[in-house]
Design an enzyme around this catalytic site. Structure first.
Site, PDB file in Angstrom:
ATOM      1  N   ALA A  12      -5.011 -30.873  -8.795  1.00 11.04           N
ATOM      2  CA  ALA A  12      -3.882 -31.045  -9.713  1.00 11.04           C
ATOM      3  C   ALA A  12      -4.332 -31.005 -11.164  1.00 11.04           C
ATOM      4  CB  ALA A  12      -3.171 -32.371  -9.406  1.00 11.04           C
ATOM      5  N   CYS A  43      -9.481 -29.689   1.639  1.00 10.59           N
ATOM      6  CA  CYS A  43      -9.030 -29.286   2.974  1.00 10.59           C
ATOM      7  C   CYS A  43     -10.111 -28.543   3.744  1.00 10.59           C
ATOM      8  CB  CYS A  43      -7.800 -28.398   2.869  1.00 10.59           C
ATOM      9  SG  CYS A  43      -6.509 -29.147   1.886  1.00 10.59           S
ATOM     10  N   VAL A  81     -12.492 -43.325 -16.248  1.00 15.07           N
ATOM     11  CA  VAL A  81     -11.531 -43.949 -17.172  1.00 15.07           C
ATOM     12  C   VAL A  81     -11.282 -45.366 -16.665  1.00 15.07           C
ATOM     13  CG1 VAL A  81      -9.195 -43.858 -18.125  1.00 15.07           C
ATOM     14  CG2 VAL A  81     -10.517 -41.745 -17.810  1.00 15.07           C
ATOM     15  N   ALA A 112      -4.222 -37.619 -12.917  1.00 14.41           N
ATOM     16  CA  ALA A 112      -4.423 -36.838 -11.685  1.00 14.41           C
ATOM     17  C   ALA A 112      -5.591 -37.484 -10.950  1.00 14.41           C
ATOM     18  CB  ALA A 112      -4.700 -35.378 -12.027  1.00 14.41           C
ATOM     19  N   GLU A 181      -6.470 -44.323  18.446  1.00 12.85           N
ATOM     20  CA  GLU A 181      -5.216 -44.211  17.692  1.00 12.85           C
ATOM     21  C   GLU A 181      -4.345 -45.437  17.976  1.00 12.85           C
ATOM     22  OE1 GLU A 181      -3.561 -41.968  15.431  1.00 12.85           O
ATOM     23  OE2 GLU A 181      -2.146 -43.655  15.590  1.00 12.85           O
ATOM     24  N   ALA A 281       2.020 -37.406 -14.363  1.00 15.97           N
ATOM     25  CA  ALA A 281       1.166 -37.615 -13.191  1.00 15.97           C
ATOM     26  C   ALA A 281       1.389 -36.455 -12.227  1.00 15.97           C
ATOM     27  CB  ALA A 281       1.485 -38.936 -12.511  1.00 15.97           C
ATOM     28  N   GLY A 283      -0.395 -34.387  -8.432  1.00 13.82           N
ATOM     29  CA  GLY A 283      -1.359 -34.420  -7.332  1.00 13.82           C
ATOM     30  C   GLY A 283      -1.176 -35.639  -6.447  1.00 13.82           C
ATOM     31  N   ASP A 284      -2.254 -36.018  -5.792  1.00 18.96           N
ATOM     32  CA  ASP A 284      -2.196 -37.037  -4.740  1.00 18.96           C
ATOM     33  C   ASP A 284      -1.860 -38.441  -5.227  1.00 18.96           C
ATOM     34  OD1 ASP A 284      -2.911 -35.007  -3.063  1.00 18.96           O
ATOM     35  OD2 ASP A 284      -4.894 -35.792  -2.555  1.00 18.96           O
ATOM     36  N   TYR A 426       9.188  -6.284  13.197  1.00 17.87           N
ATOM     37  CA  TYR A 426       8.825  -6.180  14.607  1.00 17.87           C
ATOM     38  C   TYR A 426       7.971  -4.961  14.901  1.00 17.87           C
ATOM     39  CZ  TYR A 426       9.007  -4.925  19.490  1.00 17.87           C
ATOM     40  OH  TYR A 426       8.646  -4.527  20.745  1.00 17.87           O
TER      41      TYR A 426
END
Lengths: 454, 454
Positions: A12, A43, A81, A112, A181, A281, A283-284, A426
């Site tokens: 970001a 990723c 920061v 970000a 899980e 702000a 991104g994540d 197709y």
């Protein structure tokens, strides 16, 4: 000359910087990044660990020189920061190499800061053979551990897409994998009926599944580590990967008095502006929203980080570009299976109060005589309006195509009845004369009509 | 009880019958088919000849028993309809096995007579080693010729998708192929700049290209056949495949006084009704229209035949389903390249009077570290409205996905600026964080804005 300071130099932050520069040749643009790596592909990390990605620089293709040269953007890594003085428009920054602390002023600020792995509050999570996957260094640590210790057994906690991608990559390295899980199904974001297909497949691939259980403690050092489950069961393992979710890094924003949204991420408007009118702000760390329901959502993904970063880059220069939200699309592969979803699952649609029809549609992705392989498509549509609400697919090939067609259709407000009219491409090597997307629309349409005729 | 008679039992005729039966359990449904094969995959024929499709029954998976059992539809093959008495609601039918001629009455008639290969009017086109590809028997003839004579050299006349699919399949059988194309480029439906990529690739694959030339005559019998070109050049060959287009089989309809459209195919309304109110037409004999421009078009394809057949099936029973037209989407592969297109090419858009912007966008289909391969996307958008008008793609993998996303977007009236907002599915094995579709939108948007700012 405007001075733009950005905190964070992954997807970001760097997208925002690049777009800001394209719109404004004069502005001073500075990025502070706590980490050593910038602009990496988060990723791709499971494939870096698994060795499909051979070289570290394939995951981290750009360095600070690149951004200086191409965009005249100054990126300073290893600069944390510590504080945002929103009113005084000043940052307190720590040089993590020299420990020096300095002030940096800004005209406009972009947060970000990304997200961090959720660390469960259980004894033993800080052991040296318990790992989280988040940045390149965390992947390096897993890779190093595997190379040095040649482990035979791993426990993966969590069966979301990162857990399942790691399952494939570790198994392909010859490591026996047990997934633990908490939910009574894998991929809790999906409906149980679709998760069952994934579970069946994982068992075929010799993955050990422990569902509806959780980790109570991790005991002992490598090579005598045991994962103690809440059920009382114990799993001997060489190492543990915890992939139970990620949470937005909001502390800096929160301390600066910037509003946090209901999802726990930084609240932003459609221009990605926070509650402070010169602080953005993206991104994540930022909250998103559903373009289907309008509800706020938190679904951190690289693709969304790129989008929201670009919108910040526009907004900084007064552009009119607005974030149009997300559908919550996801896709991942695990061995030869591809799993994808977008929009609302059945359980989500019911929770939102929709009256729905659903279908399960099993169709080959292309002509059988050209090697077609069946995929299962679950469709969810609004019974009253006919509108397509969500899709989940489990298949082998051609899943990525169908989910993207559904994404596009849902984005434009498609009704189930619209799908059979699409003039999709197709030819036998690519699809069937009636594409699985079209069949899905036809079956949902029949369900809707059947319900109406009752 | 309504008596429905259908002429033609390939894609459109059988789709119409199946849908009509679903809507009406009582109706008597009869199909007359001139050919011996029914409900076959015409699009699979090149792969049947090339041997990728091993068994004939993979291309012809259903027989008359299947339709009787599943739909209670009576299909009579080798029955040629000689005449339609539209007013008297009667057909004259010839049993091609017994030569018996009989009358058959109907309440509603469906014309699904398909299309035939265009046979150029040149000396030698009727030689036994000159072939056309249209039905399964025509493919059988080519296959038999190859098996018996082990030919080394072929000339393919025409470089549309059938010509290029045959090029691949013959070359893979070890046959040296020369393509003769009248236009100064291959794939005349596409823009020259995109065709150049295909030409370059064909040359790399050792295909001989003869452009801007045509066949004046075919001389000599196998194995001493020569193709004489208009330029005076001669090509020695073992056999010739003529693939210069197909034309709708309209003679029966025309003789019955049914209106023929401006494209030369049978004119129909959106319910696929002809100018005679109880006679429908569907599939390759019927005219289509562009859902983009509203103009009538003739683009016979299996996918459209299925769609229009299904609409006839609905209309027969008074249903409200209407044909929404086509975009003129096409896709085919030639060796490892995939070529796809939808909507208007640059030349078509200009001909239609649009003021346009275009872009050429070269992007990998997925993460480079996951084996991404570049594709070239040409986009055409309306300069004034921003609306996306057409796409052409030449690439290797992931082309079918992108074209179908573009098809869906164009169908819903997408503007260039809409594409970058799509929440397409991203993971490294499937795409890039900004998908090529999104980049295409962004580049077209920039072009539009640049033009506005002039």
């Amino acid at each position: 000359m405007m001075k733009i300071v950005i905190i964070g130099a992954v997807a970001a932050g760097t997208s925002a910087a690049a777009k800001a520069r394209r719109n404004d040749e004069e502005a001073q643009i500075i990025i502070f990044e706590k980490d050593v790596d910038i602009s990496y592909s988060g990723c791709g990390l499971p494939y870096y660990i698994g060795g499909i990605v051979k070289r570290r620089d394939e995951i981290v293709p750009r360095n600070t020189d690149y951004f200086k040269r191409k965009y005249n953007v100054d990126i300073f890594t290893r600069r944390e920061v510590l504080n945002i003085d929103a009113l005084g428009k000043k940052l307190t920054v720590k040089n993590l190499i020299t420990d020096e602390v300095f002030l940096e002023d800004f005209d406009k600020l972009v947060i970000a800061t990304g997200a961090s792995a959720v660390v469960p509050n259980i004894p033993g999570v800080d052991k040296s053979n318990v790992f989280y996957l988040r940045n390149v260094q965390s992947a390096d640590r897993i890779k190093d551990f595997i190379n040095k210790n040649n482990p035979k057994k791993a426990v993966i906690v969590g069966s979301g897409f990162i857990g399942l991608e790691m399952t494939e990559n570790l198994k392909e390295l010859g490591i026996d994998v047990t997934i633990v899980e908490l939910a009574p199904q894998v991929m809790p974001a999906m409906d149980k009926d679709m998760a069952l297909y994934i579970e069946k497949y994982l068992i075929e691939k010799d993955i050990n599944l422990v569902l509806a259980d959780s980790v109570a403690a991790i005991e002992g050092e490598f090579p005598s580590t045991k994962v103690i489950l809440s059920s009382g069961n114990k799993i001997e393992t060489d190492f543990v990967i915890v992939a139970v979710g990620i949470k937005p890094n909001i502390k800096l924003a929160q301390n600066a008095g910037i509003e946090i949204g209901e999802t726990g991420a930084i609240k932003v408007n459609k221009k990605m502006l926070t509650s402070t009118k010169y602080i953005y702000a993206c991104g994540d760390c930022a909250e998103s929203y559903s373009c289907l329901t309008g509800q706020n959502m938190y679904r951190p993904l690289g693709s969304t980080a790129n989008k929201t970063g670009r919108i910040v880059g526009e907004s900084l220069n007064g552009g009119s570009l607005e974030f149009r939200g997300i559908l919550g699309t996801g896709i991942f592969k695990v061995f030869d299976k591809v799993i994808a979803y977008t929009g609302l699952s059945e359980k989500e649609a019911l929770k939102e109060g929709y009256e729905i029809v659903i279908c399960h549609n099993i169709k080959p992705d292309k002509a059988m005589y050209y090697g077609g392989q069946e995929m299962i498509i679950k469709g969810v549509a609004d019974k009253n309006t006919g509108r397509l609400l969500g899709i989940q697919i489990v298949g082998t090939s051609g899943v990525d195509k169908r989910i993207d067609v559904f994404v596009t259709a849902i984005t434009f407000g498609a009704k189930a009845e619209d799908l059979s009219h699409l003039d999709l491409a197709y030819a036998p090597p690519f699809s069937t004369a009636k594409d699985p997307v079209m069949y899905t629309g036809m079956i949902l349409e029949n369900e809707i009509n059947r319900d109406k005729n009752k």
